[in-house]
Scaffold this motif. Structure first.
Motif, PDB file in Angstrom:
ATOM      1  N   PHE A  85       0.868  -1.172   0.000  1.00  0.00           N
ATOM      2  CA  PHE A  85       0.000   0.000   0.000  1.00  0.00           C
ATOM      3  C   PHE A  85       0.907   1.225   0.000  1.00  0.00           C
ATOM      4  CE2 PHE A  85       1.118   0.512   4.495  1.00  0.00           C
ATOM      5  CZ  PHE A  85       1.452  -0.783   4.835  1.00  0.00           C
ATOM      6  N   LYS A  86       0.333   2.391  -0.091  1.00  0.00           N
ATOM      7  CA  LYS A  86       1.139   3.595   0.085  1.00  0.00           C
ATOM      8  C   LYS A  86       1.072   3.963   1.562  1.00  0.00           C
ATOM      9  CE  LYS A  86       1.883   8.240  -1.744  1.00  0.00           C
ATOM     10  NZ  LYS A  86       1.374   9.304  -2.648  1.00  0.00           N
ATOM     11  N   SER A  87       2.251   4.086   2.192  1.00  0.00           N
ATOM     12  CA  SER A  87       2.293   4.219   3.653  1.00  0.00           C
ATOM     13  C   SER A  87       1.965   5.623   4.138  1.00  0.00           C
ATOM     14  CB  SER A  87       3.682   3.828   4.165  1.00  0.00           C
ATOM     15  OG  SER A  87       3.864   4.326   5.479  1.00  0.00           O
ATOM     16  N   THR A  90       5.265   7.070   5.967  1.00  0.00           N
ATOM     17  CA  THR A  90       6.424   7.533   5.203  1.00  0.00           C
ATOM     18  C   THR A  90       6.022   8.280   3.940  1.00  0.00           C
ATOM     19  OG1 THR A  90       6.562   5.545   3.852  1.00  0.00           O
ATOM     20  CG2 THR A  90       7.695   5.494   5.965  1.00  0.00           C
ATOM     21  N   GLY A  91       4.789   8.116   3.505  1.00  0.00           N
ATOM     22  CA  GLY A  91       4.367   8.714   2.242  1.00  0.00           C
ATOM     23  C   GLY A  91       4.924   7.966   1.050  1.00  0.00           C
ATOM     24  N   ASN A  92       5.618   6.871   1.331  1.00  0.00           N
ATOM     25  CA  ASN A  92       6.205   6.113   0.239  1.00  0.00           C
ATOM     26  C   ASN A  92       5.654   4.694   0.249  1.00  0.00           C
ATOM     27  OD1 ASN A  92       8.582   4.832  -1.429  1.00  0.00           O
ATOM     28  ND2 ASN A  92       8.716   7.056  -1.655  1.00  0.00           N
ATOM     29  N   LEU A  93       6.350   3.814  -0.475  1.00  0.00           N
ATOM     30  CA  LEU A  93       5.897   2.444  -0.592  1.00  0.00           C
ATOM     31  C   LEU A  93       5.757   1.793   0.784  1.00  0.00           C
ATOM     32  CD1 LEU A  93       5.280   0.195  -2.606  1.00  0.00           C
ATOM     33  CD2 LEU A  93       7.707  -0.349  -2.645  1.00  0.00           C
ATOM     34  N   GLY A  94       4.625   1.178   1.034  1.00  0.00           N
ATOM     35  CA  GLY A  94       4.401   0.473   2.289  1.00  0.00           C
ATOM     36  C   GLY A  94       4.319  -1.022   2.032  1.00  0.00           C
TER      37      GLY A  94
END
Ligand code: SF4
Ligand code: SF4
Lengths: 592, 134
Positions: A85-87, A90-94
């Motif tokens: 998912f989008k984390s 972090t705003g990045n790859l989750g």
């Protein structure tokens, strides 16, 4: 390899669920399951297809992908499900992995992956029983205090006992705490990177999945033979025995002896109370039961019992259960200076009740304690005294993180990086790529690993383990170190596409993986598998860069450079050289 | 004759290894062909129950089968004749332990044959094979 057909036609079925329109459909995605096997490989691909790169992480456009792989339900210790998912942290790859019964339930229900999009207008939960998907009203479940209660309610309400998984969020997910977890069955989690908040933002309280079916096997004698080989290796392995006996907390004393156990917000690396919170001590005084994820012979899950007498009712006791593992013990034990094992278990219980990531929670509180001691924040912010070892106040602080009664706790709920940006103390805010630190201060490798790993986790590339292996030899050059971390991370893309538990990585060596795949109808050779690993690594990093990741902008917390490791002090120059080399290497790799 | 016994369910960790083993008797993976069934007693912290044929001397499932697909086995339990079975499910209802599992793919019961294959895959000594005479 090119004209390979999957032998199990159900593995390539992807269940798409649109929460906005409350509709679902199934697509056969043989194309990606043939190319990437499953798990992380397939989930990355599906996310690449579905996720708008600028999606608000807590908006309807964020996407959750769950994926399993060819080994789930087929070989031992292939017990994990991958979530991507989008984390929101972090705003990045989750990316987060969980065991329990999740992977078996998804595969037995007849799917290789589940893609969840959109957002519901009212709280709902999903009940997926084989072919049938039900959208069920969860309005009454929303706001319930404890994830334990949600588990109990759904256990009674939904069919499929023994063949099902129950994933749910707690109040933390509902309140969008950026490091909220998803509790899976009893005591497993999609812990890291805030999947709980993503579910909360979609008003998705829980997911129940069940099923039962046969997975066809082309080469039956070969299958049984390789199965036995893996099974035997698993039960005879000393590492597995260690995890069965003491569980992951066996690491507490080992790391403490090394001087690598982050303590009191990593002001030091040895904890005077380590003995009290060690796996050995907990096994002796608190352990109530050991359980296993589905199809795992190790059974590393350790559950402690809290036996408490009611204050006003003599002879009337409550007995409650909480699981414990190394990382939660590090983050909430040594990091918070808690040596009272009873207190520590109660802190872990509160974290479970609220549905938080235990690692991020502990690290956030450790920063807050130091910031409070240094006067960067006051009691007006914290509403209570934060003091190493004071577990009662920490329990209250955990409740505040979820309830967010003031500006300070609202900020704390965004993670340690945001909190330190606002209140100061960035030099001792222990996050890597905005994700709170795991429990190792073993040398430069662990920190480099978290900085460059695709999910900033200790499981990306095991820098902590390389550090320890290198103790007798000394450190390689930064370039060599990066090369070995990347190589390990590429291989782990294979293991997490199958999807095995990484504790079994010592058993699932490339030749065994190839043999096991062959028996189930995959015509891969060892080289093919290694290539798939690199291909997945590339896809992941491509997506990561598209989501705004820039290795050269990474922050190395000052604190990790100041406090010596078993390799001595970490030099900033070593780290900088390593990261510069990595950023060039990854650029070239993506262009290749 | 031999029969499968559950020696101590308190030792069970709920790994389902025995369930996978039972389906693997036929060389397949997954769980649909398993005669043994393990589930938690309302949450894993309270432990597990291991449900499998107890090799009754006087099995109630035999009595309710309308087509004689089940007959008594020497040493207890039953022998299943798939060709006679019409998939009515009476046997499932009749077993007070709930030990008759159902194969939804074939619409037939799955009956333990007391072969002991699963015993080899229980790493925690929960299952055993016992000699029982005729
Ligand atoms: S004894 Fe044989 S048939 Fe019975 S449960 Fe075990 S493996 Fe299955
Ligand atoms: S193999 Fe043994 S421990 Fe595992 S579920 Fe079966 S009976 Fe329980």
């Amino acid at each position: 390899m090119s004209n390979m057909k999957l032998f199990d036609p159900y593995l390539s079925r992807v269940l798409y669920i649109d929460l906005t329109r409350k509709r679902y459909w199934v697509e056969n995605r043989e194309d990606i399951f043939e190319e990437y096997m499953g798990g992380v490989g397939v989930a990355t691909k599906l996310l690449q297809e579905e996720l708008p790169r600028n999606a608000d992480t807590l908006g309807a456009e964020n996407v959750i992908v769950f994926a399993v792989g060819p080994f789930n339900g087929v070989y031992p210790i292939a017990s994990k499900t991958v979530a991507m998912f989008k984390s929101p942290l972090t705003g990045n790859l989750g990316e987060s992995h969980a065991g329990g019964r999740s992977s078996i339930a998804i595969r037995m229900a007849g799917y290789g992956a589940i893609v969840i999009k959109g957002a519901s207008d009212i709280p709902i939960y999903l009940a997926i029983h084989g072919e049938k998907v039900h959208f069920k009203d969860a309005r009454a479940l929303w706001g319930v205090r404890s994830t334990y209660t949600i588990g109990r309610v759904l256990r009674e309400r939904e069919p499929g006992s023994g063949y099902r998984t129950i994933m749910r969020i707690g109040r933390a997910g509902e309140e969008l705490v950026r490091f909220a977890s998803v509790v899976v069955d009893s005591y497993r989690h999609f812990g890291r990177l805030g999947l709980g908040a993503v579910m909360g933002s979609k008003k998705l309280k829980a997911i129940v999945i069940s099923g039962k079916r046969t997975i066809p096997i082309p080469n039956k004698p070969k299958y049984r033979e390789i199965y036995n080989k893996i099974y035997k290796a698993a039960i005879e392995s000393p590492a597995m025995k260690k995890y069965h006996d003491y569980g992951t907390p066996v690491n507490v004393l080992q790391l403490n002896a090394l001087g690598a156990l982050p303590t009191k917000n990593l002001m030091t690396t040895k904890f005077e109370g380590a003995e009290e919170i060690s796996g050995e001590k907990l096994a002796e005084t608190k352990l109530a039961r050991r359980v296993a994820c589905a199809h795992c012979v190790v059974a590393c899950i350790h559950i402690a019992a809290i036996r408490e007498e009611y204050p006003h009712e003599k002879f009337f006791y409550t007995v409650r259960y909480v699981s414990y593992d190394y990382e939660p013990i590090y983050a909430n034990g040594s990091m918070l200076g808690i040596s009272d094992s009873e207190g520590l278990i109660r802190v872990l219980e509160e974290i479970e009740v609220q549905g938080l990531d235990a690692m991020s929670t502990g690290v956030v509180l450790a920063w807050a304690t130091e910031a409070y001691m240094r006067g960067l924040i006051s009691k007006e912010d914290t509403l209570l005294d934060l003091k190493w070892g004071d577990w009662k106040n920490y329990i209250q602080a955990i409740r505040y993180i979820v309830k967010q009664p003031n500006e300070f706790y609202k900020t704390l709920a965004l993670g340690v990086e945001e909190a330190a940006k606002k209140y100061g103390g960035l030099e001792f805010a222990l996050s890597f790529g905005r994700n709170e630190m795991p429990g190792y201060h073993t040398g430069p490798g662990c920190h480099l690993g978290w900085l460059i790993g695709a999910r900033h986790s200790h499981l990306d590339n095991a820098g902590y383990s390389l550090d320890q292996k290198l103790l007798s030899k000394g450190l390689p050059t930064p370039e060599e170190y990066i090369d070995s971390l990347m190589k390990e991370e590429a291989w782990r893309q294979v293991l997490t596409s199958l999807v095995i538990c990484l504790f079994a990585r010592g058993i699932y060596k490339p030749d065994i993986v190839a043999e096991a795949l062959n028996a189930t109808g995959y015509e891969y050779k060892v080289d093919d598998i290694l290539n798939i690993g690199w291909k997945i690594y590339k896809n992941k990093y491509k997506l990561k860069l598209e989501l705004g990741f820039d290795p050269l902008k990474l922050r190395i917390p000052r604190r990790v450079l100041e406090v010596p490791t078993p390799h001595g002090g970490i030099s900033e120059e070593y780290m900088k050289r390593a990261i510069t080399y990595f950023s060039q290497k990854i650029k070239k790799f993506l262009e290749s | 004759m031999r029969r499968l016994v559950v020696t101590d369910p308190e030792l069970c960790v709920g790994c389902m290894s025995c369930m996978f083993a039972c389906s693997r008797r036929f060389g397949v993976a997954g769980l649909a062909k398993s005669a043994i069934y393990v589930r938690s007693i309302g949450g894993v912290e309270r432990g597990f129950t291991v449900i499998v044929c107890r090799a009754c001397k006087d099995p109630p499932c035999v009595v309710v089968c309308p087509t004689n697909a089940l007959r008594k086995r020497k040493g207890g339990g039953v022998i299943f004749d798939c060709g006679k079975c019409i998939g009515c499910g009476n046997c499932v209802e009749a077993c007070p332990f709930g030990a008759v599992q159902w194969d939804f793919e074939e619409n037939k019961p799955v009956i333990c044959v007391h072969c002991g294959y699963c015993v080899n895959y229980c790493p925690h000594g929960v299952l055993a094979i016992e000699e029982v005479g005729e």
